[in-house]
Design an enzyme around this catalytic site. Structure first.
Site, PDB file in Angstrom:
ATOM      1  N   TYR A 100      52.667  43.528  33.720  1.00 16.84           N
ATOM      2  CA  TYR A 100      52.561  45.190  34.031  1.00 16.84           C
ATOM      3  C   TYR A 100      51.501  45.762  33.176  1.00 16.84           C
ATOM      4  O   TYR A 100      50.899  46.686  33.278  1.00 16.84           O
ATOM      5  CB  TYR A 100      53.926  45.682  33.863  1.00 16.84           C
ATOM      6  N   GLN A 113      54.795  55.440  46.685  1.00 11.39           N
ATOM      7  CA  GLN A 113      55.237  54.193  46.239  1.00 11.39           C
ATOM      8  C   GLN A 113      54.395  53.645  45.199  1.00 11.39           C
ATOM      9  O   GLN A 113      54.761  52.549  44.658  1.00 11.39           O
ATOM     10  CB  GLN A 113      55.397  53.354  47.539  1.00 11.39           C
ATOM     11  N   ASP A 146      50.376  53.527  39.992  1.00  9.27           N
ATOM     12  CA  ASP A 146      48.877  53.723  39.343  1.00  9.27           C
ATOM     13  C   ASP A 146      48.706  54.942  38.753  1.00  9.27           C
ATOM     14  O   ASP A 146      47.702  55.284  38.111  1.00  9.27           O
ATOM     15  CB  ASP A 146      47.635  52.961  40.035  1.00  9.27           C
ATOM     16  N   HIS A 183      58.723  54.867  42.781  1.00 11.00           N
ATOM     17  CA  HIS A 183      58.747  53.514  42.395  1.00 11.00           C
ATOM     18  C   HIS A 183      58.340  53.548  40.934  1.00 11.00           C
ATOM     19  O   HIS A 183      58.177  52.222  40.394  1.00 11.00           O
ATOM     20  CB  HIS A 183      57.979  52.505  43.261  1.00 11.00           C
ATOM     21  N   CYS A 188      62.252  49.318  20.886  1.00 11.08           N
ATOM     22  CA  CYS A 188      62.531  50.797  20.796  1.00 11.08           C
ATOM     23  C   CYS A 188      62.388  51.058  19.304  1.00 11.08           C
ATOM     24  O   CYS A 188      63.002  50.461  18.587  1.00 11.08           O
ATOM     25  CB  CYS A 188      64.074  50.994  21.423  1.00 11.08           C
ATOM     26  N   SER A 191      52.632  49.638  54.451  1.00  8.61           N
ATOM     27  CA  SER A 191      53.085  48.525  55.537  1.00  8.61           C
ATOM     28  C   SER A 191      54.263  48.983  56.309  1.00  8.61           C
ATOM     29  O   SER A 191      54.488  48.252  57.638  1.00  8.61           O
ATOM     30  CB  SER A 191      53.074  47.161  55.117  1.00  8.61           C
ATOM     31  N   ASN A 201      46.065  53.898  58.555  1.00 13.62           N
ATOM     32  CA  ASN A 201      46.318  52.629  58.026  1.00 13.62           C
ATOM     33  C   ASN A 201      45.183  51.783  58.788  1.00 13.62           C
ATOM     34  O   ASN A 201      44.778  51.914  59.626  1.00 13.62           O
ATOM     35  CB  ASN A 201      47.809  52.209  58.399  1.00 13.62           C
ATOM     36  N   ALA A 210      41.643  54.610  54.297  1.00 14.34           N
ATOM     37  CA  ALA A 210      42.025  56.265  53.971  1.00 14.34           C
ATOM     38  C   ALA A 210      40.766  56.980  53.468  1.00 14.34           C
ATOM     39  O   ALA A 210      40.702  58.166  53.939  1.00 14.34           O
ATOM     40  CB  ALA A 210      43.170  55.998  52.958  1.00 14.34           C
TER      41      ALA A 210
END
Ligand code: NAD
Length: 234
Positions: A59, A92, A95, A110, A139, A179, A203, A221
């Site tokens: 990530y 979803q 970024d 998400h 933390c 999708s 799409n 897009a």
């Protein structure tokens, strides 16, 4: 073609496809691998329990990649659409390119790459604020292990109440670059259609849930959305 104005409730759902032209690879377009990793190895709570350092490396790399990426013509067209309608954007994507493009009403269902939270006390931090002790970040308040602020497979997405309420009232439901296989997002089109919205999809190929789509615009897009939005608002 239906025309919209400031009173028209429009809900947009985006997926990884809208960010493809910004250089961020989609998941399905690479044989079910996400940047060479099997999804079960990096995007489930079990994966994090098994190997948190691997998941953090994955990530962090995605986060750094997202900082290099720029919003494309597709993202910008959705900013124009927000300026002319009563607008909600559900994404979803993790970024944050929609917010960076200038969209205000964004529900990142998400999660997002740019933040993380403590597995013990749930305090949230933004990534530039955290430091790694060896392979892992802890933390600053309670020393619990921090985890990416990503909704993994098997977890409950964020903002489901807000999403249901927006779907109930929307007149147009526009889906871009997804999708149609990851639920619950893939089921939103059915809800919107049954409640009377016009459903539109942009799409590369027909999504899995295409039977609920009234108008399908094949293509990228960034090529299709600017013209489609102009058509809607003109
Ligand atoms: P997906 O990868 O399953 O599907 C992407 C869809 O976009 C495909 O149907 C593909 O044909 C289409 N597409 C590809 N390029 C396009 C373009 N230029 N214009 C229009 N359509 C295009 O993505 P998904 O449905 O969003 O589901 C995958 C999951 O993986 C999501 O839950 C998401 O959280 C995560 N993910 C996020 C990102 C990101 O944040 N950018 C990237 C990869 C995966």
């Amino acid at each position: 073609m239906l025309k919209v104005n400031h009173a028209t409730r429009v809900v947009v759902l985006t997926g990884a496809g809208i960010s493809a032209e910004s250089g961020i690879r989609t998941f399905r377009d690479s044989d079910g691998l996400w940047e060479q990793h099997r999804i079960e190895d990096v995007a489930t709570p079990e994966a994090f329990q098994r190997d948190p350092a691997l998941v953090w490396r994955f990530y962090m790399a995605r986060y750094l990649q997202s900082l290099e990426a720029e919003p494309n013509a597709g993202h910008k067209a959705l900013v124009t659409l927000e300026e002319h309608t009563h607008f909600t954007l559900i994404t979803q994507n993790v970024d944050s390119l929609h917010s960076r493009a200038g969209n205000k009403s964004v529900l990142e269902m998400h999660g997002r790459l740019s933040s993380c939270f403590c597995t013990l006390c749930r305090t949230r931090f933004i990534l530039p604020e955290i430091s790694f002790d060896g392979d892992l970040p802890y933390c600053q308040r309670c020393e619990g292990l921090l985890r990416p602020d990503i909704v993994w497979f098997g977890e409950v997405p964020y903002y489901l109440q807000e999403i249901q309420s927006a779907l109930k009232k929307c007149k147009i439901f526009l889906i871009v670059g997804t999708s149609g296989v990851v639920y619950p997002a893939a089921g939103f089109v059915m809800t919107a259609k049954y409640l009377g919205a016009k459903t539109i999809s942009v799409n590369l190929e027909k999504p899995s849930n295409h039977s609920f789509i009234d108008e399908f615009y094949p293509g990228k897009a960034g090529d299709v959305l600017p013209g489609l939005v102009q058509e809607l608002i003109s």
